[in-house]
Design a protein around this motif. Sequence first.
Motif, short mmCIF file in Angstrom:
data_model
loop_
_atom_site.label_atom_id
_atom_site.label_comp_id
_atom_site.label_asym_id
_atom_site.label_seq_id
_atom_site.Cartn_x
_atom_site.Cartn_y
_atom_site.Cartn_z
N THR A 61 64.92 55.55 61.36
CA THR A 61 66.13 56.03 60.69
C THR A 61 65.70 56.74 59.41
O THR A 61 64.54 57.16 59.30
CB THR A 61 67.12 54.87 60.43
N VAL A 62 66.60 56.92 58.46
CA VAL A 62 66.28 57.69 57.25
C VAL A 62 65.03 57.12 56.56
O VAL A 62 64.91 55.91 56.37
CB VAL A 62 67.46 57.67 56.27
N THR A 63 64.11 58.02 56.25
CA THR A 63 62.86 57.62 55.59
C THR A 63 62.55 58.60 54.46
O THR A 63 63.14 59.68 54.39
CB THR A 63 61.70 57.59 56.60
N ARG A 64 61.64 58.22 53.60
CA ARG A 64 61.23 59.10 52.49
C ARG A 64 59.73 59.35 52.59
O ARG A 64 58.94 58.42 52.72
CB ARG A 64 61.57 58.46 51.15
N ARG A 65 59.38 60.61 52.55
CA ARG A 65 57.98 61.00 52.58
C ARG A 65 57.73 62.00 51.45
O ARG A 65 58.38 63.06 51.41
CB ARG A 65 57.61 61.63 53.93
N HIS A 66 56.83 61.63 50.54
CA HIS A 66 56.51 62.49 49.39
C HIS A 66 57.78 62.87 48.63
O HIS A 66 57.99 64.02 48.26
CB HIS A 66 55.76 63.74 49.83
N ALA A 67 58.64 61.88 48.41
CA ALA A 67 59.87 62.00 47.62
C ALA A 67 61.01 62.66 48.38
O ALA A 67 62.16 62.59 47.92
CB ALA A 67 59.62 62.75 46.32
N PHE A 68 60.75 63.28 49.53
CA PHE A 68 61.81 63.93 50.30
C PHE A 68 62.33 62.99 51.39
O PHE A 68 61.55 62.28 52.03
CB PHE A 68 61.30 65.22 50.93
#
Length: 392
Positions: free
Chosen positions: A223-230
């Motif tokens: 589901t929703v995840t964060r990668r490098h702040a995005f």
Amino acid sequence: MQLKIINAKVILPAGIVEGGTVLVNGGKIMDIAPHDTGVKAAETLDAGGLYLSPGFIDIHVHGGGGHDFMDNTVEAFLGIAQLHARYGTTALTPTTLSCEQDDLLTTLDTYASAHAQNTRGARFIGMHIEGPYFSMEQRGAQDPRYIRNPDPAEYRSILERYDYIKRWSAAPELEGALAFGQYLQSKNVLAAIAHTNALDTEVLTAFAQGYTHATHFYSCMSTVTRRHAFRYGGAVEAAYLLDGMTVEVIADGKHLPASLLQLIHKIKGTENIALITDAMRGAGMPEGPSILGGLKNGQPVIIEDGVAKMPDRTAFAGSVATADLLVRNMIHMAGIPLVDAVRMITATPARIMGVDRQMGSLLPGRQADLVLFDDHIRIQRTLLSGQTIFQQ
């Protein structure tokens, strides 16, 4: 043989007919009327005001009654079919787990033998292979020893050999998974996303390559995840975005809370949701130690609180639900109307599996696979082709 069922609350696609009559001939529905037609039949069954529904269709089930399909015996296959028939299921897709290829081939061979002998349980409508092409991060209770990327030589050989494989679940982000989806589509096998850590863009791409269904929605799914702040959407968000993607949910009251059942129904709608048990061998059995998968290579689990858990209790390891519980929970937990709840375990799964011209609705010409249940969705009688295979 002719059978006339009278005085029933007949659940039709458009609503419920009180005091209705259904006429069966030769194992198929011949006519439906809002009253007793007066037509004489060899047998008349007075439903006594019970609900009359199409038989429940479970398109994802591993076991029940102390058996697992990967026990690889005809006895196990037939025992599972008979156990689930007691709870209203008249059709199901036997489902595997990630395993060695030899075990999988034995399971597939056993299906053919069991299918020919299955006369007193839910009918088999094709095999569902779950794995081994999964994300290691989202493996859940799948055995990590067997998880791997799609192997064209392997899956082409299997699909050429067994024409009763009707569904295969895999993680679409894996190397080779898009080509796998295309091949499944060319073979008219339902490709489903499962145990996936994919981003939404990867699922959108996979949908175009044949992955049109989501296995046990939310469970073992990104589901929703964060990668490098995005922030990025995952497989869950992609399934919501894709109007043409169908989903299945384990409505056992454990895997998903009422709020998520309501959200899924609000966004995807009755016509795109199938209720599944995802039941393992503990369905219909007392709580306590059990085994997920086959007796030979399965994993120890514990059944408690109405669900199977890993021994350390850090994760679920499968459901012990039966189909009647799914309908009951959708009505009482999620507030879904009875007609919609029934449709999600009859007409919708039939359409997803491509058998809606044979089963899944009370219409003339359809198989007379029927269920009679009371106001509490307690199964009183299950009929297969008009013949009673379970009676309370």
